[in-house]
Design an enzyme around this catalytic site. Structure first.
Site, PDB file in Angstrom:
ATOM      1  N   ASP A   1       0.817  -1.215   0.000  1.00 38.96           N
ATOM      2  CA  ASP A   1       0.000   0.000   0.000  1.00 38.96           C
ATOM      3  C   ASP A   1       0.849   1.264   0.000  1.00 38.96           C
ATOM      4  OD1 ASP A   1       0.837  -0.500   2.586  1.00 38.96           O
ATOM      5  OD2 ASP A   1      -1.103  -0.150   3.524  1.00 38.96           O
ATOM      6  N   CYS A   2       2.055   1.191   0.545  1.00 34.00           N
ATOM      7  CA  CYS A   2       2.949   2.358   0.498  1.00 34.00           C
ATOM      8  C   CYS A   2       3.374   2.645  -0.942  1.00 34.00           C
ATOM      9  CB  CYS A   2       4.177   2.127   1.374  1.00 34.00           C
ATOM     10  SG  CYS A   2       3.797   1.884   3.116  1.00 34.00           S
TER      11      CYS A   2
END
Length: 745
Positions: A472-473
């Site tokens: 998700d980063c």
């Protein structure tokens, strides 16, 4: 001494002699408090380290920034902004305040506190490695731990909002004694009474017992087995450690090595005193092996299974005394040593997180000796995770939240349509440049050998040095980069190839069997491996899981990417998105909820899940899943228009109202979710927006209200910048979606 592997030149005997000859440093001088005006955050392109300026002239030469003062709770003396007449005015006011917290390299920083077991690991490591502790650090660590003692029970819990436990009491009491607090201090008396009422330190969970054994306060026989031989198991074995979640891998590598060596700090007056203070029975009478499985009920979130208990019995009673040869022991220790060296090479000694970092420091100390390169670098890096706030000095959950918060900050401005406004361009260009510099440009050295997932083109949670890409980063950073670089007037810092590298890496994260996405890597083992969970205080810790948050982040990033590069890996992206959205549907509960694993809790997950569905055209009017998700959220809206969910929901997996009432951050999550799902009635959304506007201060900020994040179901963690990014995003989305709806607080 040269660096990794130097233990080959120094025999174990010589290292032991060097440790014995090493002088003990002077104990730090504890003051009531330090001068808040003397603290500075030294930001070296995303590496955050706090410095205390003893010299008045040095303080004058290095003035405090707005960000420094804000973190420390010092007055900012900012003027009031014009009262907002609309949600967009409120978004601008929020961004006006938040802009002042942007750091010179372009990112936003913050404390990332909450867990109460991290700081003691660093303090114990300083003690056993005979590392001097500065008086300023010691004073503010003392102040933080005093401030976070439970106000009625005394002692400390697993995290800052939890009730006190044996884990928290044992480690934090020990840390305070190392810092120089006397046992008769009122905070210590109350904490010790609480600890003894819970059964004393023999009722500690596994990790606390390990630290006490390292300190020489407990015997190694009280620690359940952590055999390094596990790392020699062939990769095809279903429970082989390469299949474990990265945080568990990186904790148990140094933990197993040190346990195998059964190394303890030399006896001192302090360790003798702690033996008398931490236990309810006389130290000399304790039958240590009999207490291996003792754990207080308050700590026992994930009880050991019969499978793990049987394995531990075999290791203690059969393997260690009869089957474990010196050859296999030395081979296992050598391999765990090499794994640590590879981790150090790939993180520049920062390690994955400050859970494993102090353990790794201890391992290098007993392997390479005091003054060695590895020890010096690790001791230096431990400071990267320390933070100072109004209460004192704490330990962050990682070495920061830099890339993560910067991505959300960009997206908040874009959601409000402010990226095209010249007023905000300098701020956003700096943020874009920061993400440009923090992109990871190469895979790990010895990637397969050290069990690492591909990371080229990815972004980490904190900074490039730490070097662990997260699904998700990567996705949130890529979204932010594309959103800005496809806006006229922004520099094209990342060329197409670097954008493609990010997409290529995102596509490696999808799990074949479900279509969902985990955090650091694809799932390598089944949930059944939780039967081997020895941590006791955490759940869902052994392997990767599918998460609505991570899955949605990847879906949204790929969807935005495909709008601008429709031909690049089009079939792969289409397949990924289709399978991911399908998993999000199957992950929805019968009542319409999704369980959140990284934020509190059902509100957080709903925001992500409903965004995913909307990207494939599934919204309230067209999708039963979206309708059920919206109806679930609306059933939880309070009379004042807000939402209020307690961290207890993460532990119990049931909605639990927060006792303080509606919360700004969760209200923002809920109204964002409803707008993403195109909920057709504006009134509930307006009520939420009005609450967000009412809570905004005259200078544009919002105040902290409650803890926002969670990991492993039971441990809460703070995300202070969420109270800026998500309210600004919610206000901006509302202003663009309903331009004729004027709301004033």
């Amino acid at each position: 001494m040269a660096g990794p592997g130097e233990s080959t030149a120094l025999s174990r005997k010589r290292v032991a002699e060097a440790i014995a000859e090493q002088e003990w440093p002077k104990r730090p001088k504890l003051a009531e408090k330090t001068d808040g005006s003397r603290w500075r955050l030294d930001d070296q392109d995303g590496r955050h380290r706090w410095t205390y300026l003893e010299d008045e002239e040095a303080a004058k030469q290095w003035p405090q920034s707005h960000a420094d003062k804000y973190y420390l709770g010092l007055p900012l003396d900012l003027r009031d902004l014009p009262p907002p007449q609309s949600p967009l005015d409120a978004a601008r006011n929020g961004l006006t305040f938040y802009e002042k917290l942007q750091l010179p390299p372009g990112e936003w920083g913050c404390e990332y506190g909450g867990p109460m077991f991290l700081l003691p690991g660093i303090i114990i490591t300083w003690y056993v490695t005979k590392t001097p502790i500065s008086s300023a650090y010691a004073t503010e660590m003392k102040n933080y731990l005093f401030a976070r003692a439970h106000p009625t029970l005394g002692g400390w819990g697993l995290h800052v909002e939890g009730e006190s436990t044996v884990f928290g009491c044992t480690l934090n009491y020990t840390a305070l004694r190392i810092l120089g607090v006397e046992p008769d201090h009122p905070v210590m008396l109350k904490a010790r009474a609480r600890l003894h009422a819970l059964g004393g330190a023999t009722s500690s969970p596994h990790w606390a017992k390990w630290w006490l054994a390292v300190l020489g306060v407990a015997d190694w026989d009280v620690v359940n087995p952590v055999p390094p031989e596990l790392w020699l198991v062939p990769d095809w074995v279903p429970f082989a450690p390469w299949r474990w979640w990265p945080h568990i891998r990186q904790v148990y590598v140094p933990m197993s090595h040190v346990a195998s060596r059964r190394w303890s700090c030399e006896e001192t007056d302090l360790t003798r005193a702690l033996r008398e203070e931490l236990f309810v029975q006389p130290w000399g009478s304790i039958r240590w092996k009999a207490h291996r499985n003792d754990i207080a009920p308050a700590d026992n979130y994930h009880p050991k299974t019969w499978v793990l208990n049987t394995a531990n019995w075999f290791l203690v009673n059969v393997w260690d005394p009869y089957l474990r040869s010196s050859w296999i022991k030395e081979r296992a220790e050598a391999w765990t040593s090499e794994l640590v060296d590879m981790e150090d090479a790939n993180t520049d000694y920062a390690c994955l997180a400050p859970v494993s970092a102090p353990m790794t420091t201890v391992m290098c100390y007993i392997r390479d000796g005091p003054g060695s390169y590895t020890v010096r670098r690790h001791i230096e890096r431990l400071e990267d995770s320390l933070w100072v706030n109004v209460e004192g000095m704490l330990c962050n959950g990682t070495n920061g939240v830099q890339c993560w918060d910067t991505a959300f900050s960009i997206q908040a401005a874009v959601a409000a349509g402010l990226e095209g406004d010249e007023r905000w361009r300098p701020m956003l260009v700096k943020a874009l440049a920061f993400l440009d510099r923090q992109q990871i440009r190469e895979d790990c050295k010895d990637q397969a050998k050290c069990y690492r997932h591909p990371r080229k083109g990815g972004w980490p949670f904190s900074n490039k040095t730490q070097g662990y890409a997260v699904s998700d980063c990567i996705s949130e950073a890529l979204k932010s980069v594309v959103l800005l670089q496809k806006t006229d007037g922004y520099p094209q810092l990342l060329d197409d190839r670097r954008v493609f590298d990010a997409v290529d890496t995102i596509l490696t994260y999808q799990n074949e069997d479900t279509g969902g996405v985990g955090s650091y890597e694809k799932r390598r083992g089944g949930k059944w491996m939780e039967v081997l969970n020895a941590a006791e205080v955490f759940g869902n810790i052994m392997v990767e899981y599918d998460y609505p948050e991570c899955t949605t982040a990847c879906v949204t990033a790929l969807s935005i990417f495909q709008k601008h590069w429709p031909d690049y890996r089009a079939d792969d992206i289409r397949r990924f998105v289709t399978r991911a959205v399908s998993w999000i549907k199957t992950n929805q509960w019968e009542n319409g909820a999704w369980y959140g694993s990284w934020g509190v809790c059902f509100t957080y997950a709903a925001m992500f899940a409903l965004e995913s569905l909307s990207l494939v055209g599934e919204v309230y009017e067209t999708s039963e899943h979206a309708k059920k998700g919206c109806d679930y959220l609306l059933s939880k809206q309070r009379a004042d228009g807000g939402w209020s969910e307690s961290y207890k929901a993460c532990e119990t997996m049931q909605w639990v109202e927060h006792p303080s009432g509606s919360l700004v951050v969760q209200t923002a999550w809920a109204v964002i979710a409803l707008m993403e799902a195109e909920y057709p009635h504006v009134e509930p959304i307006k009520k939420g927006i009005r609450l967000i506007m009412k809570r905004q201060q005259a200078n544009g900020e919002w105040l902290s209200e409650s803890i926002e994040g969670v990991f492993n179901k039971s441990c809460m963690i703070t995300y202070p910048n969420y109270k800026f990014t998500f309210p600004i995003k919610a206000l901006g989305m509302f202003a663009r979606k309903y331009p004729d709806e004027l709301i004033s607080p």
